[in-house]
Design an enzyme around this catalytic site. Structure first.
Site, PDB file in Angstrom:
ATOM      1  CG  ASN A  12      -1.898   1.235   1.313  1.00 28.14           C
ATOM      2  OD1 ASN A  12      -1.015   1.982   0.776  1.00 28.14           O
ATOM      3  ND2 ASN A  12      -3.331   1.373   2.187  1.00 28.14           N
ATOM      4  CG  HIS A  15       0.256   6.653   4.346  1.00 33.68           C
ATOM      5  ND1 HIS A  15      -0.350   7.067   5.191  1.00 33.68           N
ATOM      6  CD2 HIS A  15       0.104   5.009   5.279  1.00 33.68           C
ATOM      7  CE1 HIS A  15      -1.326   6.832   5.701  1.00 33.68           C
ATOM      8  NE2 HIS A  15      -1.013   5.608   5.791  1.00 33.68           N
ATOM      9  CG  HIS A  48      -8.341   4.418   1.241  1.00 31.88           C
ATOM     10  ND1 HIS A  48      -8.284   4.028   2.331  1.00 31.88           N
ATOM     11  CD2 HIS A  48      -9.297   4.633   0.729  1.00 31.88           C
ATOM     12  CE1 HIS A  48      -9.232   4.454   2.800  1.00 31.88           C
ATOM     13  NE2 HIS A  48     -10.189   4.416   1.897  1.00 31.88           N
ATOM     14  NE  ARG A  50      -9.633   9.018   4.157  1.00 32.20           N
ATOM     15  CZ  ARG A  50      -9.464   8.230   5.468  1.00 32.20           C
ATOM     16  NH1 ARG A  50      -8.834   6.817   5.831  1.00 32.20           N
ATOM     17  NH2 ARG A  50     -10.391   8.112   5.708  1.00 32.20           N
ATOM     18  NE  ARG A  54      -7.677  11.761   5.724  1.00 30.97           N
ATOM     19  CZ  ARG A  54      -8.567  10.729   6.659  1.00 30.97           C
ATOM     20  NH1 ARG A  54      -7.481  10.380   7.658  1.00 30.97           N
ATOM     21  NH2 ARG A  54      -9.340  11.669   6.635  1.00 30.97           N
ATOM     22  CD  GLU A  75      -6.669   0.402   1.313  1.00 32.67           C
ATOM     23  OE1 GLU A  75      -7.625   0.859   2.081  1.00 32.67           O
ATOM     24  OE2 GLU A  75      -6.135  -1.074   1.902  1.00 32.67           O
ATOM     25  CB  THR A 106      -9.375   1.819   7.290  1.00 35.73           C
ATOM     26  OG1 THR A 106      -9.425   3.445   5.915  1.00 35.73           O
ATOM     27  CG2 THR A 106     -10.823   1.886   7.171  1.00 35.73           C
ATOM     28  CD  GLU A 156      -7.165  -5.999   3.223  1.00 30.90           C
ATOM     29  OE1 GLU A 156      -7.167  -6.138   2.401  1.00 30.90           O
ATOM     30  OE2 GLU A 156      -6.597  -4.930   3.599  1.00 30.90           O
ATOM     31  CG  HIS A 195      -5.577  -1.473  10.114  1.00 26.48           C
ATOM     32  ND1 HIS A 195      -5.685  -0.188   8.852  1.00 26.48           N
ATOM     33  CD2 HIS A 195      -4.755  -0.474  10.399  1.00 26.48           C
ATOM     34  CE1 HIS A 195      -5.333   0.680   9.949  1.00 26.48           C
ATOM     35  NE2 HIS A 195      -5.025   0.546  10.532  1.00 26.48           N
TER      36      HIS A 195
HETATM   37  N1  PXP Z   1      -6.290  -3.049   3.978  1.00 27.36           N
HETATM   38  C1  PXP Z   1      -7.018  -2.143   4.516  1.00 27.36           C
HETATM   39  C2  PXP Z   1      -8.979  -2.439   4.433  1.00 27.36           C
HETATM   40  C3  PXP Z   1      -6.625  -0.868   4.898  1.00 27.36           C
HETATM   41  O1  PXP Z   1      -7.553   0.086   4.630  1.00 27.36           O
HETATM   42  C4  PXP Z   1      -5.267   0.079   4.627  1.00 27.36           C
HETATM   43  C5  PXP Z   1      -4.949   0.988   5.702  1.00 27.36           C
HETATM   44  O2  PXP Z   1      -4.712   1.618   4.495  1.00 27.36           O
HETATM   45  C6  PXP Z   1      -4.267  -1.020   5.171  1.00 27.36           C
HETATM   46  C7  PXP Z   1      -4.575  -2.568   4.506  1.00 27.36           C
HETATM   47  C8  PXP Z   1      -2.664  -1.419   5.127  1.00 27.36           C
HETATM   48  O3  PXP Z   1      -2.802  -0.797   6.574  1.00 27.36           O
HETATM   49  P1  PXP Z   1      -1.237  -0.295   7.241  1.00 27.36           P
HETATM   50  O4  PXP Z   1      -0.899   0.980   5.810  1.00 27.36           O
HETATM   51  O5  PXP Z   1      -2.118  -0.343   8.954  1.00 27.36           O
HETATM   52  O6  PXP Z   1      -0.291  -0.778   6.676  1.00 27.36           O
END
Ligand code: PXP
Length: 249
Positions: A12, A15, A48, A50, A54, A75, A106, A156, A195
């Site tokens: 992901n 960030h 994601h 959003r 953001r 996402e 999330t 998930e 997550h």
């Molecule tokens: N899976 C989902 C559905 C999420 O919303 C997130 C956070 O955006 C992640 C995985 C990844 O989480 P993290 O960034 O904490 O590794």
């Protein structure tokens, strides 16, 4: 039961966009991070979009959909706007997540049991459009049954509570995830998780036989500051593979 299928790593890149947006310019480029992540062993890329944009923006998602050679997992909240975007971009998969404007990330799984009618419509519309739909849910058998009833092929499991807990509480949260993954498999749902996973917490989740994909972002982007993105992803992949091999032994 030993793991019978490989475990995919979805990286992901949200960030990277968070850091870019802190200055409002074009750098660092999340799409460049996606290409680097693939070269480092990511099996897919997750981003994601959003409602408040953001981090990832529409243009990022368009470029990812256009350029990636591995599956893109978009996402998004189950809203008419996001469903329309997904049906235009046709990512490999969409993971439907809850979104509240004020939350930092999330914070919980989708309330599938008490979902309004639009969630079912979104699952059906995306499925008809050839997008593989997953629902981001708490590791609770009742919620998985509701996800199955909605027609989603994938769930998930939210690993946030497990990652945040310590000691006996963490073991209890892990047990919930283990049981939920077995239940998902038993009722014919493909099982993913994500997550908050990091080098310390990933192994136990990777070792769960029914697990097919882990989506990991924040830790990898943070760790990249210290050791580089390639090494962070390589380290995660190695821990996942070792846990899987250990579980199979
Ligand atoms: N899976 C989902 C559905 C999420 O919303 C997130 C956070 O955006 C992640 C995985 C990844 O989480 P993290 O960034 O904490 O590794």
């Amino acid at each position: 039961m030993s793991p019978s299928h490989p475990l995919r790593l979805g990286v992901n890149i949200d960030h990277v966009a968070t850091v870019r947006n802190a200055r409002g310019g074009a750098l660092p480029d999340p799409v460049r991070a996606a290409h680097l992540a693939i070269a480092a062993g990511a099996d897919g890329i997750t981003a994601h979009l959003r409602e408040d944009r953001r981090h990832i923006r529409d243009d990022d998602m368009e470029r990812l959909a256009r350029e990636l050679t591995v599956p893109l997992n978009m996402e998004m909240a189950a809203t008419p706007e996001m469903v329309a975007i997904a049906l235009r971009l046709r990512p490999h998969a969409c993971c439907l997540v809850p979104e509240k404007r004020e939350e930092r990330t999330t914070e919980g799984g989708l309330n599938v049991v008490a979902a309004g009618p639009f969630l079912a419509e979104a699952v059906a519309a995306l499925g008809r459009g050839g997008v593989r739909v997953s629902l981001f849910v708490e590791p609770d058998p009742k919620v998985l049954d509701a996800a199955k009833a909605l027609g989603a092929p994938v769930v998930e499991l939210h690993t946030g509570a497990y990652c945040e807990a310590t000691g006996a509480a963490r073991a209890a949260e892990l047990a919930r995830i283990v049981a939920a993954a077995a239940h998902a498999e038993a009722i014919g749902l493909e099982c993913h998780a994500g997550h908050g996973l990091d080098f310390e917490t990933v192994g136990a989740v990777a070792a769960i036989p029914a697990m097919r994909e882990l989506n990991i972002g924040h830790f990898l982007v943070g760790e990249a500051i210290f050791i580089g993105l390639e090494a962070a992803i390589g380290g995660m992949r190695a821990r996942m593979d070792a846990a899987r091999a250990g579980a199979a032994a």
